[in-house]
Scaffold this motif. Structure first.
Motif, PDB file in Angstrom:
ATOM      1  N   GLN A 159       0.830  -1.209   0.000  1.00  0.00           N
ATOM      2  CA  GLN A 159       0.000   0.000   0.000  1.00  0.00           C
ATOM      3  C   GLN A 159       0.866   1.261   0.000  1.00  0.00           C
ATOM      4  O   GLN A 159       0.560   2.235  -0.696  1.00  0.00           O
ATOM      5  CB  GLN A 159      -0.937  -0.010   1.205  1.00  0.00           C
ATOM      6  CG  GLN A 159      -2.070   0.966   1.046  1.00  0.00           C
ATOM      7  CD  GLN A 159      -3.173   0.700   2.023  1.00  0.00           C
ATOM      8  OE1 GLN A 159      -2.999   0.954   3.215  1.00  0.00           O
ATOM      9  NE2 GLN A 159      -4.294   0.194   1.548  1.00  0.00           N
ATOM     10  N   PHE A 160       1.944   1.236   0.736  1.00  0.00           N
ATOM     11  CA  PHE A 160       2.854   2.385   0.779  1.00  0.00           C
ATOM     12  C   PHE A 160       3.417   2.666  -0.613  1.00  0.00           C
ATOM     13  O   PHE A 160       3.418   3.802  -1.072  1.00  0.00           O
ATOM     14  CB  PHE A 160       3.994   2.111   1.777  1.00  0.00           C
ATOM     15  CG  PHE A 160       4.844   3.313   2.065  1.00  0.00           C
ATOM     16  CD1 PHE A 160       4.578   4.120   3.157  1.00  0.00           C
ATOM     17  CD2 PHE A 160       5.926   3.649   1.250  1.00  0.00           C
ATOM     18  CE1 PHE A 160       5.365   5.237   3.429  1.00  0.00           C
ATOM     19  CE2 PHE A 160       6.715   4.755   1.514  1.00  0.00           C
ATOM     20  CZ  PHE A 160       6.430   5.554   2.612  1.00  0.00           C
ATOM     21  N   LYS A 161       3.877   1.609  -1.282  1.00  0.00           N
ATOM     22  CA  LYS A 161       4.452   1.780  -2.616  1.00  0.00           C
ATOM     23  C   LYS A 161       3.396   2.246  -3.616  1.00  0.00           C
ATOM     24  O   LYS A 161       3.659   3.104  -4.468  1.00  0.00           O
ATOM     25  CB  LYS A 161       5.100   0.490  -3.107  1.00  0.00           C
ATOM     26  CG  LYS A 161       5.789   0.696  -4.438  1.00  0.00           C
ATOM     27  CD  LYS A 161       6.737  -0.392  -4.786  1.00  0.00           C
ATOM     28  CE  LYS A 161       7.482   0.000  -6.052  1.00  0.00           C
ATOM     29  NZ  LYS A 161       8.596  -0.827  -6.324  1.00  0.00           N
ATOM     30  N   LYS A 162       2.192   1.721  -3.505  1.00  0.00           N
ATOM     31  CA  LYS A 162       1.109   2.121  -4.408  1.00  0.00           C
ATOM     32  C   LYS A 162       0.814   3.619  -4.272  1.00  0.00           C
ATOM     33  O   LYS A 162       0.579   4.313  -5.262  1.00  0.00           O
ATOM     34  CB  LYS A 162      -0.154   1.298  -4.103  1.00  0.00           C
ATOM     35  CG  LYS A 162      -1.333   1.662  -4.960  1.00  0.00           C
ATOM     36  CD  LYS A 162      -2.545   0.838  -4.585  1.00  0.00           C
ATOM     37  CE  LYS A 162      -3.755   1.301  -5.379  1.00  0.00           C
ATOM     38  NZ  LYS A 162      -4.990   0.714  -4.898  1.00  0.00           N
ATOM     39  N   GLU A 163       0.848   4.120  -3.050  1.00  0.00           N
ATOM     40  CA  GLU A 163       0.503   5.524  -2.800  1.00  0.00           C
ATOM     41  C   GLU A 163       1.660   6.490  -3.048  1.00  0.00           C
ATOM     42  O   GLU A 163       1.438   7.623  -3.443  1.00  0.00           O
ATOM     43  CB  GLU A 163      -0.015   5.707  -1.370  1.00  0.00           C
ATOM     44  CG  GLU A 163      -1.317   4.996  -1.088  1.00  0.00           C
ATOM     45  CD  GLU A 163      -2.460   5.444  -1.989  1.00  0.00           C
ATOM     46  OE1 GLU A 163      -2.506   6.631  -2.388  1.00  0.00           O
ATOM     47  OE2 GLU A 163      -3.323   4.604  -2.293  1.00  0.00           O
ATOM     48  N   THR A 164       2.882   6.062  -2.780  1.00  0.00           N
ATOM     49  CA  THR A 164       4.017   6.983  -2.852  1.00  0.00           C
ATOM     50  C   THR A 164       4.933   6.744  -4.047  1.00  0.00           C
ATOM     51  O   THR A 164       5.717   7.613  -4.405  1.00  0.00           O
ATOM     52  CB  THR A 164       4.890   6.881  -1.585  1.00  0.00           C
ATOM     53  OG1 THR A 164       5.494   5.586  -1.537  1.00  0.00           O
ATOM     54  CG2 THR A 164       4.090   7.159  -0.328  1.00  0.00           C
ATOM     55  N   GLY A 165       4.854   5.539  -4.616  1.00  0.00           N
ATOM     56  CA  GLY A 165       5.761   5.187  -5.701  1.00  0.00           C
ATOM     57  C   GLY A 165       7.097   4.667  -5.199  1.00  0.00           C
ATOM     58  O   GLY A 165       7.974   4.338  -5.996  1.00  0.00           O
ATOM     59  N   LEU A 166       7.255   4.618  -3.893  1.00  0.00           N
ATOM     60  CA  LEU A 166       8.496   4.143  -3.280  1.00  0.00           C
ATOM     61  C   LEU A 166       8.174   3.047  -2.267  1.00  0.00           C
ATOM     62  O   LEU A 166       7.130   3.100  -1.614  1.00  0.00           O
ATOM     63  CB  LEU A 166       9.196   5.279  -2.523  1.00  0.00           C
ATOM     64  CG  LEU A 166       9.605   6.513  -3.301  1.00  0.00           C
ATOM     65  CD1 LEU A 166      10.049   7.601  -2.345  1.00  0.00           C
ATOM     66  CD2 LEU A 166      10.712   6.177  -4.287  1.00  0.00           C
ATOM     67  N   SER A 167       9.087   2.121  -2.125  1.00  0.00           N
ATOM     68  CA  SER A 167       8.918   1.145  -1.051  1.00  0.00           C
ATOM     69  C   SER A 167       9.242   1.854   0.263  1.00  0.00           C
ATOM     70  O   SER A 167       9.979   2.847   0.277  1.00  0.00           O
ATOM     71  CB  SER A 167       9.865  -0.039  -1.244  1.00  0.00           C
ATOM     72  OG  SER A 167      11.202   0.381  -1.046  1.00  0.00           O
TER      73      SER A 167
END
Length: 178
Positions: A152-160
């Motif tokens: 979810q973090f990567k989906k929202e921010t583009g970063l792991s």
């Protein structure tokens, strides 16, 4: 208001302007006595000058109440006992479908989306602080697993989350802009 410091600043400004403030809570100001129309205009102007807004209609107040409940939920260690929908419906004593429609029409995003965005912003803050590892952050934010949190973090921010942690750039969004 989203923090106690903001509330104290607003309390001070209002008192300097001659208002008797009983209490300032997350999203609410309680005055000691009713104010007339001229005072309401002065009050609203002062509140806006300090970066806040006056909410008078019932629907806007309800949306603001939902937002404050979500912010409190994300920023405390309180864990949901069931679905977010049940939690909110119980807290505001309204049918969740009604709350969902109202929130979406006013905010332009669903309650669930707002909740996710708040969790991600809190995660960014916790990562920048560096006091918790990713597993602890996932638990703190009530994710079912670190993997779910990371996706979810990567989906929202583009970063792991780990990459975000490495760059430690100030990539946070102000809570009131989410």
């Amino acid at each position: 208001m989203v923090c106690s410091h903001c509330g104290e600043v607003l309390r001070e400004k209002l008192q300097q302007a001659g208002f008797t403030v009983e209490k300032v809570e997350l999203g609410e100001v309680h005055l000691a006595e009713p104010i007339n129309t001229d005072q309401q205009d002065r009050f609203a102007k002062l509140v806006r000058e300090n970066g806040f807004d006056v909410i008078n209609d019932q629907n806007s107040r309800l949306v603001e109440q939902i937002k404050q409940l979500i912010i409190q939920l994300v920023r405390t260690s309180e864990k949901l006992e069931g679905p977010l929908s049940d939690y909110l419906a119980q807290k505001v004593h309204r049918d969740y479908q009604q709350l969902s429609r109202l929130f979406s029409s006013v905010e332009g995003k669903s309650i669930e989306r707002y909740y996710i965005l708040q969790k991600i912003e809190r995660a960014k803050e916790l990562i920048v602080y560096g006091e918790m590892n990713l597993s602890e952050i996932a638990y703190e934010l009530d994710y079912s697993s670190q993997q779910h949190f990371s996706r979810q973090f990567k989906k929202e921010t583009g970063l792991s989350p780990s990459h975000f942690s490495e760059i430690k750039e100030n990539r946070r969004i102000s809570i009131d802009e989410v």
